[in-house]
Design a protein around this motif. Structure first.
Motif, PDB file in Angstrom:
ATOM      1  N   ILE A 353       0.760  -0.950  -0.261  1.00 20.08           N
ATOM      2  CA  ILE A 353       0.126  -0.090   0.027  1.00 20.08           C
ATOM      3  C   ILE A 353       0.760   1.125  -0.108  1.00 20.08           C
ATOM      4  O   ILE A 353       1.555   1.508   0.929  1.00 20.08           O
ATOM      5  CB  ILE A 353      -0.835   0.015   1.263  1.00 20.08           C
ATOM      6  CG1 ILE A 353      -2.113  -1.247   1.123  1.00 20.08           C
ATOM      7  CG2 ILE A 353      -1.950   1.051   1.413  1.00 20.08           C
ATOM      8  CD1 ILE A 353      -3.073  -1.429   2.136  1.00 20.08           C
ATOM      9  N   LEU A 356       1.185   4.286   2.133  1.00 17.98           N
ATOM     10  CA  LEU A 356       1.357   3.946   3.737  1.00 17.98           C
ATOM     11  C   LEU A 356       2.798   3.908   4.198  1.00 17.98           C
ATOM     12  O   LEU A 356       3.612   3.367   3.530  1.00 17.98           O
ATOM     13  CB  LEU A 356       0.535   2.829   4.351  1.00 17.98           C
ATOM     14  CG  LEU A 356      -1.021   2.942   4.145  1.00 17.98           C
ATOM     15  CD1 LEU A 356      -1.967   2.010   4.903  1.00 17.98           C
ATOM     16  CD2 LEU A 356      -1.368   4.255   4.831  1.00 17.98           C
ATOM     17  N   GLN A 367      -2.826  -6.718  12.129  1.00 18.28           N
ATOM     18  CA  GLN A 367      -3.594  -5.973  12.778  1.00 18.28           C
ATOM     19  C   GLN A 367      -5.009  -6.177  12.154  1.00 18.28           C
ATOM     20  O   GLN A 367      -5.906  -6.358  13.110  1.00 18.28           O
ATOM     21  CB  GLN A 367      -3.236  -4.328  12.601  1.00 18.28           C
ATOM     22  CG  GLN A 367      -4.508  -3.492  13.108  1.00 18.28           C
ATOM     23  CD  GLN A 367      -4.396  -3.599  14.509  1.00 18.28           C
ATOM     24  OE1 GLN A 367      -3.592  -2.844  15.048  1.00 18.28           O
ATOM     25  NE2 GLN A 367      -5.547  -4.202  15.258  1.00 18.28           N
ATOM     26  N   ALA A 368      -5.236  -6.889  10.964  1.00 22.56           N
ATOM     27  CA  ALA A 368      -6.206  -7.174  10.216  1.00 22.56           C
ATOM     28  C   ALA A 368      -6.654  -8.563  11.105  1.00 22.56           C
ATOM     29  O   ALA A 368      -7.695  -8.655  11.377  1.00 22.56           O
ATOM     30  CB  ALA A 368      -6.251  -7.408   9.057  1.00 22.56           C
ATOM     31  N   ILE A 372     -10.367  -4.758  14.671  1.00 22.17           N
ATOM     32  CA  ILE A 372     -10.370  -3.358  14.905  1.00 22.17           C
ATOM     33  C   ILE A 372     -10.096  -2.989  16.133  1.00 22.17           C
ATOM     34  O   ILE A 372      -9.321  -1.835  16.557  1.00 22.17           O
ATOM     35  CB  ILE A 372     -11.708  -2.714  14.233  1.00 22.17           C
ATOM     36  CG1 ILE A 372     -11.942  -2.684  12.677  1.00 22.17           C
ATOM     37  CG2 ILE A 372     -11.853  -1.309  14.761  1.00 22.17           C
ATOM     38  CD1 ILE A 372     -13.241  -2.365  12.413  1.00 22.17           C
ATOM     39  N   PRO A 375      -6.035  -2.765  18.982  1.00 28.21           N
ATOM     40  CA  PRO A 375      -5.027  -2.084  18.196  1.00 28.21           C
ATOM     41  C   PRO A 375      -3.653  -2.606  18.817  1.00 28.21           C
ATOM     42  O   PRO A 375      -3.638  -2.540  19.869  1.00 28.21           O
ATOM     43  CB  PRO A 375      -5.429  -0.754  18.328  1.00 28.21           C
ATOM     44  CG  PRO A 375      -6.051  -0.680  19.694  1.00 28.21           C
ATOM     45  CD  PRO A 375      -6.912  -1.837  19.722  1.00 28.21           C
TER      46      PRO A 375
ATOM     47  N   THR B 204      -8.193   2.884  17.665  1.00 29.51           N
ATOM     48  CA  THR B 204      -8.355   1.482  17.315  1.00 29.51           C
ATOM     49  C   THR B 204      -7.557   1.295  15.795  1.00 29.51           C
ATOM     50  O   THR B 204      -6.923   1.987  15.420  1.00 29.51           O
ATOM     51  CB  THR B 204      -9.847   1.316  16.956  1.00 29.51           C
ATOM     52  OG1 THR B 204     -10.113   1.656  16.097  1.00 29.51           O
ATOM     53  CG2 THR B 204     -10.818   1.619  18.010  1.00 29.51           C
ATOM     54  N   GLY B 205      -7.635   0.176  15.193  1.00 33.66           N
ATOM     55  CA  GLY B 205      -7.123  -0.277  13.895  1.00 33.66           C
ATOM     56  C   GLY B 205      -7.915   0.341  12.710  1.00 33.66           C
ATOM     57  O   GLY B 205      -7.652   0.314  11.594  1.00 33.66           O
ATOM     58  N   LEU B 206      -8.981   0.868  13.096  1.00 37.18           N
ATOM     59  CA  LEU B 206     -10.140   1.297  11.910  1.00 37.18           C
ATOM     60  C   LEU B 206      -9.543   2.329  11.109  1.00 37.18           C
ATOM     61  O   LEU B 206      -9.419   2.388   9.960  1.00 37.18           O
ATOM     62  CB  LEU B 206     -11.286   1.893  12.740  1.00 37.18           C
ATOM     63  CG  LEU B 206     -12.477   2.296  11.692  1.00 37.18           C
ATOM     64  CD1 LEU B 206     -12.909   0.973  11.061  1.00 37.18           C
ATOM     65  CD2 LEU B 206     -13.715   2.739  12.361  1.00 37.18           C
ATOM     66  N   LEU B 208      -6.367   2.956  10.332  1.00 41.03           N
ATOM     67  CA  LEU B 208      -5.436   2.419   9.220  1.00 41.03           C
ATOM     68  C   LEU B 208      -6.172   1.670   8.344  1.00 41.03           C
ATOM     69  O   LEU B 208      -5.846   1.730   7.249  1.00 41.03           O
ATOM     70  CB  LEU B 208      -4.463   1.546  10.329  1.00 41.03           C
ATOM     71  CG  LEU B 208      -3.314   1.096   9.471  1.00 41.03           C
ATOM     72  CD1 LEU B 208      -2.469   2.107   8.922  1.00 41.03           C
ATOM     73  CD2 LEU B 208      -2.421   0.150  10.506  1.00 41.03           C
ATOM     74  N   PHE B 209      -7.075   0.698   8.833  1.00 39.59           N
ATOM     75  CA  PHE B 209      -7.769   0.116   7.813  1.00 39.59           C
ATOM     76  C   PHE B 209      -8.609   1.001   6.545  1.00 39.59           C
ATOM     77  O   PHE B 209      -8.382   0.609   5.696  1.00 39.59           O
ATOM     78  CB  PHE B 209      -8.835  -0.865   8.225  1.00 39.59           C
ATOM     79  CG  PHE B 209      -8.236  -1.961   9.299  1.00 39.59           C
ATOM     80  CD1 PHE B 209      -7.049  -2.317   9.245  1.00 39.59           C
ATOM     81  CD2 PHE B 209      -9.078  -2.598  10.182  1.00 39.59           C
ATOM     82  CE1 PHE B 209      -6.557  -3.368  10.105  1.00 39.59           C
ATOM     83  CE2 PHE B 209      -8.615  -3.658  11.228  1.00 39.59           C
ATOM     84  CZ  PHE B 209      -7.169  -4.134  10.864  1.00 39.59           C
ATOM     85  N   GLU B 211      -7.469   3.926   5.792  1.00 38.65           N
ATOM     86  CA  GLU B 211      -6.436   4.471   4.693  1.00 38.65           C
ATOM     87  C   GLU B 211      -5.896   3.385   3.815  1.00 38.65           C
ATOM     88  O   GLU B 211      -6.034   3.379   2.782  1.00 38.65           O
ATOM     89  CB  GLU B 211      -5.510   4.937   5.509  1.00 38.65           C
ATOM     90  CG  GLU B 211      -5.676   6.240   6.143  1.00 38.65           C
ATOM     91  CD  GLU B 211      -4.578   6.731   7.295  1.00 38.65           C
ATOM     92  OE1 GLU B 211      -4.891   8.031   7.359  1.00 38.65           O
ATOM     93  OE2 GLU B 211      -4.011   5.999   7.742  1.00 38.65           O
ATOM     94  N   ALA B 212      -5.932   2.027   4.256  1.00 30.59           N
ATOM     95  CA  ALA B 212      -5.415   0.891   3.655  1.00 30.59           C
ATOM     96  C   ALA B 212      -6.388   0.588   2.450  1.00 30.59           C
ATOM     97  O   ALA B 212      -5.830   0.624   1.259  1.00 30.59           O
ATOM     98  CB  ALA B 212      -5.260  -0.423   4.541  1.00 30.59           C
ATOM     99  N   SER B 220      -5.833  -4.665   0.455  1.00 25.88           N
ATOM    100  CA  SER B 220      -6.412  -4.893   1.768  1.00 25.88           C
ATOM    101  C   SER B 220      -7.155  -6.134   1.916  1.00 25.88           C
ATOM    102  O   SER B 220      -7.196  -6.736   2.727  1.00 25.88           O
ATOM    103  CB  SER B 220      -7.233  -3.557   1.900  1.00 25.88           C
ATOM    104  OG  SER B 220      -6.698  -2.571   1.928  1.00 25.88           O
ATOM    105  N   ILE B 225      -8.481  -7.681   5.825  1.00 26.09           N
ATOM    106  CA  ILE B 225      -9.284  -6.644   6.182  1.00 26.09           C
ATOM    107  C   ILE B 225     -10.750  -6.665   5.569  1.00 26.09           C
ATOM    108  O   ILE B 225     -10.842  -6.868   4.287  1.00 26.09           O
ATOM    109  CB  ILE B 225      -8.629  -5.225   5.760  1.00 26.09           C
ATOM    110  CG1 ILE B 225      -7.285  -5.158   6.334  1.00 26.09           C
ATOM    111  CG2 ILE B 225      -9.453  -4.059   6.160  1.00 26.09           C
ATOM    112  CD1 ILE B 225      -6.403  -3.826   5.812  1.00 26.09           C
ATOM    113  N   ARG B 226     -11.552  -6.585   6.307  1.00 27.62           N
ATOM    114  CA  ARG B 226     -13.132  -6.567   5.952  1.00 27.62           C
ATOM    115  C   ARG B 226     -13.566  -5.219   5.255  1.00 27.62           C
ATOM    116  O   ARG B 226     -14.311  -4.435   5.937  1.00 27.62           O
ATOM    117  CB  ARG B 226     -14.107  -6.707   7.222  1.00 27.62           C
ATOM    118  CG  ARG B 226     -14.058  -8.106   7.898  1.00 27.62           C
ATOM    119  CD  ARG B 226     -14.758  -8.076   9.190  1.00 27.62           C
ATOM    120  NE  ARG B 226     -14.626  -8.918   9.981  1.00 27.62           N
ATOM    121  CZ  ARG B 226     -15.302 -10.104   9.783  1.00 27.62           C
ATOM    122  NH1 ARG B 226     -16.246 -10.069   8.897  1.00 27.62           N
ATOM    123  NH2 ARG B 226     -15.178 -11.180  10.684  1.00 27.62           N
ATOM    124  N   ILE B 230     -16.263  -2.167   6.386  1.00 31.96           N
ATOM    125  CA  ILE B 230     -15.694  -1.097   6.557  1.00 31.96           C
ATOM    126  C   ILE B 230     -16.320  -0.178   5.762  1.00 31.96           C
ATOM    127  O   ILE B 230     -16.656   1.063   6.162  1.00 31.96           O
ATOM    128  CB  ILE B 230     -14.120  -1.086   6.655  1.00 31.96           C
ATOM    129  CG1 ILE B 230     -13.696  -1.875   7.972  1.00 31.96           C
ATOM    130  CG2 ILE B 230     -13.800   0.346   6.974  1.00 31.96           C
ATOM    131  CD1 ILE B 230     -12.199  -2.161   8.237  1.00 31.96           C
TER     132      ILE B 230
END
Lengths: 508, 348
Positions: A353, A356, A367-368, A372, A375, B204-206, B208-209, B211-212, B220, B225-226, B230
């Motif tokens: 990506i 990033l 992380q995935a 979510i 973290p 949280t990870g949200l 970043l997800f 943005e990815a 992704s 990644i869902r 998302i």
């Protein structure tokens, strides 16, 4: 040779892009009434040559003669005027319009200022019949199969008066019966004196349909051969740049005898897995701590196999057993939950990506999987990133550098790091060393061997035979979307692999 | 991270130009608009141009918060203005259910909970619709949300039967014109939404997800990644923000005007997000979008207080937005600095 018979004569044409010499003094000659195969691996220059010929690119050097006259196109639109038609893999028809409308679009016969539908439909019916096809021309194109659509596109080209037909991978989405139908038409056109340039990755098809073959490799002209005088093994040798003289001609069958697999449990066992239209049913087993290679030419089904195993494409049949348990892998997420990992072939489109940072790219897959709401803390992220930057020797000024600023080899390492951070047990590497420099390549190869010693099962895909042989314990050889045989131990050498690829199908 | 690193960091660099633009506008007012920075405290409430700007910008700020996330996934939500109108129309109808039939009596006073929750529920539904079209069916975001942008205003008009539904409902009016901790309640609402969104995306990870997904949705998905879920959620959230903004406007004017509520505000929100430095598909900064909204609003207020004719206002606004957008463009800056560098060469 009768000079009048030559339709297109390309002489010492060169074309370069910044940093790449895409065509290096390439010759190509197409005669009336012949089917001429253009062969070569990825990056050989096939599509560049076609684009130079059809006016999409301008050549830097050399000469092109069309029916003996100097010939130069400034745009693809001009190609049609000269009777040069190109059919690409994706069909350029308008799905919602009828077959007849598609054939005559832009040149509709008019009567009293209105489109003469009677004539269009009548003409279209005749034109279609010339290809021995009997379909209702008033139906929309989208109601017919891909093969019929191809034929409709060919009909349109012929109606614009084609002397030369360029078919760029026309069969890659067709099934066997459809290919037969297309070939029937090609043979008919050949009799009518049309010159056909045929690009494909399917070796069997080249031998079935072409009269001559021109081989390109890395932008250079390797040679022009008459198909029936060129043994398959030599064709492959030319494409891969190996000397056919050095091949041992021992019987392949003897060599493919299975060597007892390395002492290790079976991790993954695939039975009759298939996906209609993309991969013929195959069996595959991989043990813990083993590197299994997939060898074959481009388009032979290597990537398709990887995508099936990782759940990107859904299988249409067969089963996967993971440590003896029946498992359905229906999505990448599912695959990842079973601790699979996949470094895709297209690094840029499917892997990194770009915007990033290195750190974010490395921790994303982990992380995935965590989801979510769990973290990774900033400190933990940096720890993981630093660990793999050091372990894989990723050259980057800092872990907050955007990945797009890294070299290809380092980007590849970032993707590998991303998956290693998830601590996988099955790692699929699709062309992990393509387009990266020699030093980084050796490092990645060494890394693969090291990982397998740690017990990781690896599926390794590469176009470079030396690399596959050096890294893999066993090698499955593919051709035309089929796994032909598995080689291990003594049998894994270039000559044998090439022989397997070149072998004729016993029961086609 | 030490200070020097922070000044060089990508995050700060992205924020630098919008902040400078905002400071520029404020400085202009410091010199040319007397009393611009004057803040009065009356009955424990703050009054003044600055408070006024923030208060007026509140609805667009809410839109911009939702829009930022949509933008980051590589999409756009054109329907937010229409969703504002729907939300306001529903709120007014809940308060006076029979007004459109010509009954002027209020009937029983509706609880604040119903007046708020019913419009917000339908705003979430509007977002869900957009999200389904984009994430599940795969329609281009600009087309998918255009449907509700056009149809939504019609729906709002159907709800109010084309009338302007005026009402009195003290607790609800507080949403639009009340004060809390000395500040207008809309500002408090924005601060709350901003904080929650910030924590939800950055703690949280949200984030970043998101943005990815925006930067490379295929990669992704391959990482597990869902991406659909998302994307869907982001549109739902944008619908929610629009609904909230619609409630503020409706409560403030004590009426639901289906024709004009939120009209063209989606464009302001998009402009704010771009000015704020969020990339289309990739990195996002909610704070930047807030700054972007403030730039647009303080500009409008400045122009109005300078006595510029209203007809010229839009042209002037367009000019400044183009300027900020150009300054943001790396290519443009390079062009400019490149020319400067070349000029310096012969001198040395």
């Amino acid at each position: 040779m009768d000079r009048n018979n030559v339709l297109i004569d390309i002489k010492r044409v060169s074309k370069s892009f910044p940093g790449v010499l895409a065509l290096d003094q390439v010759d190509f000659r197409l005669r009336r009434g012949e089917v001429h195969g253009l062969m070569g691996e990825n990056g050989a220059g096939k599509s560049t040559l076609i684009k130079v010929l059809t006016g999409l690119y301008q050549r830097d050097d050399g000469e092109i003669l069309f029916e003996g006259e100097p010939f130069s196109l400034s745009s693809p639109q001009e190609a049609a005027v000269h009777g040069l038609s190109t059919l690409y893999q994706e069909i350029n028809l308008i799905p919602a319009l009828s077959v007849a409308e598609n054939i005559y679009i832009g040149r509709e016969p008019m009567r009293l200022g209105r489109i003469d539908w009677k004539q269009i439909n009548g003409d279209a019916r005749q034109a279609i019949r010339r290809l021995d096809l009997d379909i209702d021309v008033t139906q929309p194109v989208s109601s017919y199969s891909v093969a019929i659509q191809q034929l409709v596109a060919i009909t349109r080209s012929l109606e614009i008066s084609a002397k030369v037909l360029i078919l760029d991978e026309p069969t890659s989405s067709l099934d066997l019966a459809e290919v037969a139908q297309l070939f029937k038409v090609i043979r008919k056109l050949k009799e009518d004196g049309i010159g056909i340039l045929f690009v494909t990755h399917f070796i069997d098809q080249v031998y079935e349909i072409t009269d001559r073959i021109t081989v390109l490799r890395n932008g250079a002209f390797i040679g022009e051969y008459e198909t029936n005088k060129l043994p398959r093994i030599e064709l492959i040798a030319h494409m891969l740049g190996k000397d056919p003289e050095t091949f041992s001609l021992e019987q392949t069958a003897e060599k493919t005898k299975q060597e007892k697999a390395k002492a290790g449990q079976t991790l993954l066992e695939v039975k009759q897995l298939e996906r209609k239209g993309s991969m013929t049913a195959f069996d595959l087993a991989i043990n813990k701590g083993e590197v299994l290679g997939l060898a074959g030419l481009l388009g032979s089904g290597r990537t398709e196999t990887a995508r099936l195993l990782f759940g990107i494409d859904r299988s249409t049949g067969g089963s996967i057993r993971l440590e003896g348990e029946e498992t359905v892998i229906s999505s990448p997420r599912k695959a990842i939950s079973h601790l699979f990992a996949f470094c895709p072939e297209n690094r840029k489109e499917e892997g990194i990506i770009e915007d990033l940072t290195v750190r974010e790219n490395i921790i994303l897959a982990l992380q995935a999987r965590q989801g979510i709401f769990r973290p990774l803390s900033g400190r933990r992220q940096s720890e993981i990133a630093e660990k793999y930057i050091e372990l894989l020797d990723i050259k980057t000024p800092s872990d907050s550098q955007a990945v797009k600023n890294l070299s290809g080899g380092n980007q590849q390492k970032v993707i590998i790091a991303r998956w290693l951070a998830t601590e996988p047990r099955f790692l699929i590497l699709d062309e992990p060393t393509r387009g990266i420099d020699v030093g980084a390549k050796a490092e990645i190869q060494k890394l693969i061997l090291g990982l397998s010693e740690d017990g990781l099962a690896i599926l390794f895909i590469s176009s470079e035979l030396e690399e596959v042989i050096a890294c893999c314990d066993r090698i499955a050889v593919l051709r035309d979307r089929k796994i032909l045989s598995e080689l291990s131990g003594e049998a894994k050498e270039e000559a044998t692999i090439m022989q397997v690829i070149a072998s004729k199908d016993v029961n086609p | 991270m030490n200070q020097v690193q922070w000044l060089r960091s990508e995050n700060f660099q992205r924020m630098l130009w919008p902040l400078m633009a905002l400071v520029g506008i404020l400085l202009f007012n410091l010199f040319f608009t007397p009393g611009f920075f004057h803040i009065e405290i009356k009955d424990g409430r703050f009054f003044g141009s600055l408070v006024d700007i923030a208060n007026r910008a509140a609805p667009v700020m809410l839109l911009a918060i939702g829009m930022t996330l949509v933008f980051a996934t590589g999409g756009v939500d054109l329907s937010v203005g229409a969703v504002m109108a729907i939300s306001g129309a529903i709120a007014a109808t809940v308060i006076r259910p029979d007004y459109v039939k010509g009954v002027l009596e209020y009937g029983e006073v509706q609880s604040l909970f119903l007046v708020l929750s019913i419009p917000l529920f339908f705003s979430l539904l509007a977002g869900l619709w957009n999200g389904l079209l984009v994430a599940v069916i795969g329609i281009q975001p600009i087309i998918a949300t255009l449907i509700l942008m056009v149809a939504g205003r019609g729906i709002a008009q159907l709800i109010t039967q084309g009338q302007i539904v005026v009402f009195i409902h003290e607790p609800f009016q507080y949403i639009g014109s009340g004060f809390l901790f000395g500040l207008p309640f809309p500002i408090i609402l924005v601060l709350l939404t901003f904080t929650v969104t910030y924590l939800l995306t950055r703690r949280t990870g949200l984030g970043l997800f998101i943005e990815a997904i925006g930067a490379n949705s295929v990669a992704s998905r391959f990482m597990g990644i869902r991406e659909r879920l998302i994307t869907l959620s982001v549109y739902i959230f944008s619908g929610f923000c629009a609904g909230l903004a619609g409630l503020i406007v409706c409560a403030d004017i004590k009426a639901a005007d289906a024709n004009n509520a939120g009209l063209f505000l989606e464009l302001d929100a998009i402009a704010a997000v771009i000015i704020g430095g969020t990339m289309w598909g990739g990195r996002f900064t909610i704070f930047g979008s807030i700054v972007g909204t403030l730039i647009i609003q303080s500009l409008t207020t400045t122009i109005l207080t300078r006595g510029v004719a209203p007809e010229v206002t839009l042209v002037f606004k367009a000019f400044v937005i183009i300027l900020v957008a150009l300054i943001q463009s790396e290519k443009f800056r390079r062009l400019f600095s490149g020319r400067m560098a070349r000029k310096k060469v012969p001198a040395s």
